[in-house]
Motif scaffolding. Sequence first.
Motif, PDB file in Angstrom:
ATOM      1  N   THR A  91       0.825  -1.209   0.000  1.00 42.57           N
ATOM      2  CA  THR A  91       0.000   0.000   0.000  1.00 42.57           C
ATOM      3  C   THR A  91       0.858   1.257   0.000  1.00 42.57           C
ATOM      4  O   THR A  91       0.534   2.244  -0.672  1.00 42.57           O
TER       5      THR A  91
ATOM      6  N   LEU B 244       2.229   1.661  -3.577  1.00 41.57           N
ATOM      7  CA  LEU B 244       1.159   2.043  -4.497  1.00 41.57           C
ATOM      8  C   LEU B 244       0.715   3.486  -4.266  1.00 41.57           C
ATOM      9  O   LEU B 244       0.440   4.219  -5.227  1.00 41.57           O
TER      10      LEU B 244
ATOM     11  N   THR C 222       0.981   6.512  -6.914  1.00 42.38           N
ATOM     12  CA  THR C 222      -0.211   7.290  -7.259  1.00 42.38           C
ATOM     13  C   THR C 222       0.028   8.778  -7.068  1.00 42.38           C
ATOM     14  O   THR C 222      -0.315   9.598  -7.934  1.00 42.38           O
TER      15      THR C 222
ATOM     16  N   PRO D 169      -8.087   4.387  -4.156  1.00 39.12           N
ATOM     17  CA  PRO D 169      -7.698   3.418  -5.203  1.00 39.12           C
ATOM     18  C   PRO D 169      -6.433   2.626  -4.886  1.00 39.12           C
ATOM     19  O   PRO D 169      -6.455   1.386  -4.981  1.00 39.12           O
ATOM     20  N   PRO D 170      -5.309   3.275  -4.478  1.00 38.20           N
ATOM     21  CA  PRO D 170      -4.128   2.455  -4.156  1.00 38.20           C
ATOM     22  C   PRO D 170      -4.354   1.565  -2.935  1.00 38.20           C
ATOM     23  O   PRO D 170      -3.816   0.457  -2.875  1.00 38.20           O
ATOM     24  N   GLN D 171      -5.162   2.029  -1.983  1.00 33.62           N
ATOM     25  CA  GLN D 171      -5.439   1.192  -0.822  1.00 33.62           C
ATOM     26  C   GLN D 171      -6.263  -0.023  -1.217  1.00 33.62           C
ATOM     27  O   GLN D 171      -6.033  -1.130  -0.717  1.00 33.62           O
ATOM     28  N   THR D 172      -7.207   0.163  -2.121  1.00 32.76           N
ATOM     29  CA  THR D 172      -8.028  -0.953  -2.597  1.00 32.76           C
ATOM     30  C   THR D 172      -7.173  -1.971  -3.348  1.00 32.76           C
ATOM     31  O   THR D 172      -7.308  -3.185  -3.145  1.00 32.76           O
ATOM     32  N   ILE D 173      -6.294  -1.484  -4.212  1.00 32.42           N
ATOM     33  CA  ILE D 173      -5.391  -2.391  -4.930  1.00 32.42           C
ATOM     34  C   ILE D 173      -4.470  -3.107  -3.945  1.00 32.42           C
ATOM     35  O   ILE D 173      -4.183  -4.302  -4.094  1.00 32.42           O
ATOM     36  N   GLY D 174      -4.029  -2.381  -2.904  1.00 32.46           N
ATOM     37  CA  GLY D 174      -3.215  -3.009  -1.863  1.00 32.46           C
ATOM     38  C   GLY D 174      -3.965  -4.117  -1.155  1.00 32.46           C
ATOM     39  O   GLY D 174      -3.388  -5.176  -0.848  1.00 32.46           O
ATOM     40  N   TYR D 175      -5.254  -3.910  -0.906  1.00 30.79           N
ATOM     41  CA  TYR D 175      -6.093  -4.948  -0.298  1.00 30.79           C
ATOM     42  C   TYR D 175      -6.156  -6.185  -1.200  1.00 30.79           C
ATOM     43  O   TYR D 175      -6.048  -7.317  -0.735  1.00 30.79           O
ATOM     44  N   ILE D 176      -6.352  -5.949  -2.503  1.00 32.97           N
ATOM     45  CA  ILE D 176      -6.474  -7.066  -3.447  1.00 32.97           C
ATOM     46  C   ILE D 176      -5.175  -7.866  -3.508  1.00 32.97           C
ATOM     47  O   ILE D 176      -5.182  -9.111  -3.466  1.00 32.97           O
ATOM     48  N   LEU D 177      -4.047  -7.169  -3.594  1.00 29.89           N
ATOM     49  CA  LEU D 177      -2.750  -7.857  -3.619  1.00 29.89           C
ATOM     50  C   LEU D 177      -2.521  -8.631  -2.325  1.00 29.89           C
ATOM     51  O   LEU D 177      -2.000  -9.754  -2.340  1.00 29.89           O
TER      52      LEU D 177
END
Length: 232
Positions: free
Chosen positions: A11, A14, A18, A45-53
């Motif tokens: 996170t 990312l 961003t 958005p970067p936090q959400t992508i961090g969650y997914i990863l």
Amino acid sequence: MLIAFFYLIATGLLTAITFGMIHAVPRWRHFNVAQLAAEPLAVIPPQTIGYILTLFFMILVVKRGTATPFFRAVKFRWPTTLLPYIAAGFVLSFLIQIASSFLPIPKSLPIDEFFKTTHAAWVLAVFGIVIAPFFEELFFRGFLYPVLVRRIGFFAATVLTSLLFALTHEGQLAHAWAPLLVLFVVGVVLTYIRARTQSVACSFLVHAGYNGFLFCMIFVATGGFRHMDKLR
């Protein structure tokens, strides 16, 4: 610890990427880091992508230890009926709001700065009702609590899980003890539900309902997120 470390690194990187991309756009170059950190459209958005990863990393961790499917291994089992748990979250949130009126909650909190525009409010609503509760329940009640309860017992595991759950939100709450106490109590209830039902999905539904009630109040108070100035 590995999962927490992976999430923080992913996170952080990312978010830095961003912010760098935003600064590369001439019309947004005047924004400093503090201003970007208070802008949900730059942070979520970067936090959400961090969650997914991190979710994929969780799956890898589980696969290394067992052949049991991921969601079964972390006890993410949907109950027969979802509505009672969502309703329980609404009731919990309502009761917490009443109790909070007797506590010295600061009138202004850092998280309040996120609610500036209609678009930001909708992004926060989706993130706060679905995405954040899902990941937080997976980590705190799906991974952390089972590890702790095997080593230190139910009571101590519940207290420690709930304490860490509250402390992860302290930056949003100005490090004030009253809202942190409120989140600690919420964490205790969520951990109890997870232990009682043996299902992380149940605590997720209550968590989502709890946050959903808060956003419903904001939705009503601002005329459908159209008049965010009413929160000031």
